[in-house]
Design an enzyme around this catalytic site. Structure first.
Site, PDB file in Angstrom:
ATOM      1  N   TRP A 133       0.866  -1.187   0.000  1.00  0.00           N
ATOM      2  CA  TRP A 133       0.000   0.000   0.000  1.00  0.00           C
ATOM      3  C   TRP A 133       0.899   1.233   0.000  1.00  0.00           C
ATOM      4  CZ3 TRP A 133      -2.054   2.804   4.726  1.00  0.00           C
ATOM      5  CH2 TRP A 133      -3.105   3.678   4.400  1.00  0.00           C
ATOM      6  N   ASP A 214      -0.006  -5.062   9.950  1.00  0.00           N
ATOM      7  CA  ASP A 214      -1.061  -4.109   9.595  1.00  0.00           C
ATOM      8  C   ASP A 214      -2.296  -4.920   9.202  1.00  0.00           C
ATOM      9  OD1 ASP A 214      -2.737  -2.192   8.575  1.00  0.00           O
ATOM     10  OD2 ASP A 214      -1.340  -1.431   7.062  1.00  0.00           O
ATOM     11  N   LYS A 250     -13.108  -0.783   6.990  1.00  0.00           N
ATOM     12  CA  LYS A 250     -13.764  -1.717   6.072  1.00  0.00           C
ATOM     13  C   LYS A 250     -14.708  -2.655   6.814  1.00  0.00           C
ATOM     14  CE  LYS A 250     -10.353  -0.231   3.401  1.00  0.00           C
ATOM     15  NZ  LYS A 250      -9.273   0.658   3.822  1.00  0.00           N
TER      16      LYS A 250
HETATM   17  C1  LIG Z   1      -3.090  -2.028   4.101  1.00  0.00           C
HETATM   18  C2  LIG Z   1      -3.806  -0.853   4.684  1.00  0.00           C
HETATM   19  N1  LIG Z   1      -3.422  -0.370   5.867  1.00  0.00           N
HETATM   20  C3  LIG Z   1      -4.029   0.675   6.436  1.00  0.00           C
HETATM   21  C4  LIG Z   1      -5.088   1.311   5.822  1.00  0.00           C
HETATM   22  C5  LIG Z   1      -5.668   2.525   6.494  1.00  0.00           C
HETATM   23  O1  LIG Z   1      -6.944   2.444   6.903  1.00  0.00           O
HETATM   24  P1  LIG Z   1      -7.758   3.698   7.430  1.00  0.00           P
HETATM   25  O2  LIG Z   1      -8.658   4.093   6.317  1.00  0.00           O
HETATM   26  O3  LIG Z   1      -8.490   3.173   8.610  1.00  0.00           O
HETATM   27  O4  LIG Z   1      -6.811   4.787   7.791  1.00  0.00           O
HETATM   28  C6  LIG Z   1      -5.538   0.842   4.588  1.00  0.00           C
HETATM   29  C7  LIG Z   1      -6.649   1.501   3.897  1.00  0.00           C
HETATM   30  O5  LIG Z   1      -6.868   1.393   2.739  1.00  0.00           O
HETATM   31  C8  LIG Z   1      -4.875  -0.269   4.004  1.00  0.00           C
HETATM   32  O6  LIG Z   1      -5.256  -0.769   2.825  1.00  0.00           O
END
Ligand SMILES: Cc1ncc(COP(=O)(O)O)c(C=O)c1O
Length: 400
Positions: A133, A214, A250
């Protein structure tokens, strides 16, 4: 001369930029597979009934909004720990987990990065999967880490390069932080299985690397406990210190409420207390304390046996729909004479590295008004019964 005259334009976010192009596209039948959110069969962000129930109760019992403590709502943190580690985890009984509510998973990553940088000092290094990501790199680079990569995705098999991953990890210097996606890897959809997780954890332990998990999609692949396999195996591994960040964006469909948490695991209760003090000190300097509403919704659902059951059913519904769309896409692609895309069914979560080239992605957009990322990442959750065949036939066409 303006104080800001020398300010340069920062590069735009490629994913949000794609959405802007999509919105501006006048085509009637355009389809956006570039999104990063779960949408239902009708293309809408779901409002879960379990969440709505808590929302309504909160609305009728309107209360004053004082500040939350720096580390957030205590019930939310306790319920989060239980969801991540299992309520019966010896780590919880031993008081080894320091948890703070954060502003989504993103702030958990940023706060963790700042705390870890303080501990690791000038030589702080983090190893990130290739690919990952995009925000992972930016957050840790901004916090002062040197970024390293480990092999992860194998383009030839559309699966995991476990041999390459283990080899790269076994070459890392002790003390290197290793960022791992717990499940539903973003962007590839490729996850290790339980046996592979054990191999990875053995190397982390042997090389004295710091595991950093994560988990943004708990419940989106196999279920709440199965998707936490990496965390459960780490907890049982004898590794004394590791980090978990998680997001409810999500799993509760609460993207805009910014609900996440940071958990840092120490070797004993005293170490966890010191970690929590550092987490709080860091949060204080960034946003002081988190917001009330989203955490109250999540804690309200997780804290009620009845609502939690309903939420698990609703989460299961999202998971099942994703599996159905994966199977449906594979089946429709075959029906349209496309090459074998069976690997899409082995991948997990909302995203799939489709294997489509940048040129094929551009043809999809220009000739069929179907939007995907240049990397070939598609959001499987953006598929539905109405658009599945259109998408499959277009992909088959650009593969010919
Ligand atoms: C791998 C990963 N980590 C963290 C996040 C962050 O999530 P948040 O929207 O709660 O900040 C995302 C969101 O797309 C993600 O895909």
């Amino acid at each position: 001369m303006s104080f800001f005259a020398s300010v340069e334009m920062a590069p735009g976010d490629p994913i949000l930029g794609l959405t802007e192009t999509f919105v501006a596209d006048p085509s009637a039948n355009k389809i956006n597979l570039g999104v990063g959110i779960y949408v239902d069969e009708q293309g809408r962000v779901p409002m879960l009934a379990s969440v709505r129930e808590v929302e309504q109760a909160l609305a009728t019992a309107v209360r004053p909004r004082g500040y939350l403590p720096i580390d957030g709502l205590a019930a939310y943190n306790r319920l989060t720990r239980e969801l991540l580690f299992g309520a019966e985890s010896p780590l919880l009984a031993a008081g080894r987990v320091a948890t703070a509510q954060t502003i989504g998973g993103s702030a958990a990553l940023r706060v963790a990065a700042d705390v870890l940088k303080q501990v690791a000092g000038a030589g702080a290094k983090i190893a990130i999967s290739d690919p990952s990501w995009g925000n992972h790199h930016v957050i840790f680079r901004t916090a002062g880490f040197e970024l390293l990569q480990y092999r992860y995705y194998d383009a030839a098999s559309h699966g995991l390069d476990i041999a390459g991953m283990l080899e790269d990890l076994s070459r890392m210097e002790p003390g290197t932080v290793v960022l791992l996606h717990a499940c539903c890897h973003n962007p590839t959809g490729v996850d290790p299985d339980a046996a592979q997780w054990q191999q990875i954890i053995d190397v982390l332990k042997e090389r004295q690397l710091l595991p950093f998990v994560d988990m943004a999609y708990q419940g989106f692949d196999q279920g709440l406990d199965a998707d936490a396999t990496a965390i459960r195996l780490l907890a049982a591994s004898g590794i004394e210190a590791f980090v978990v960040v998680n997001s409810y964006s999500k799993s509760f469909s609460l993207y805009g409420e910014r609900v996440g948490a940071l958990s840092m695991i120490g070797s004993n209760r005293d170490e966890a207390a010191r970690l929590l003090s550092k987490i709080k000190q860091t949060i204080r300097t960034i946003y002081s304390s988190p917001s009330t509403h989203g955490a109250a919704l999540v804690a309200g659902v997780l804290g009620s046996a009845e609502l939690r059951d309903r939420w698990e059913l609703e989460l299961g519904g999202m998971r099942t729909r994703i599996h159905e769309m994966r199977a449906g896409l594979v089946e429709r692609l075959a029906a349209h004479g496309a090459p074998d895309f069976g690997f899409i069914q082995s991948q997990a979560g909302m995203f799939s590295y489709s294997g489509l080239s940048k040129a094929q992605v551009h043809r999809l957009r220009d000739e069929f008004a179907i939007y995907a990322l240049d990397s070939g990442r598609i959001c499987v959750a953006a598929l539905n019964r109405d658009n599945l065949d259109t998408v499959a036939s277009a992909i088959a066409a650009v593969c010919r």
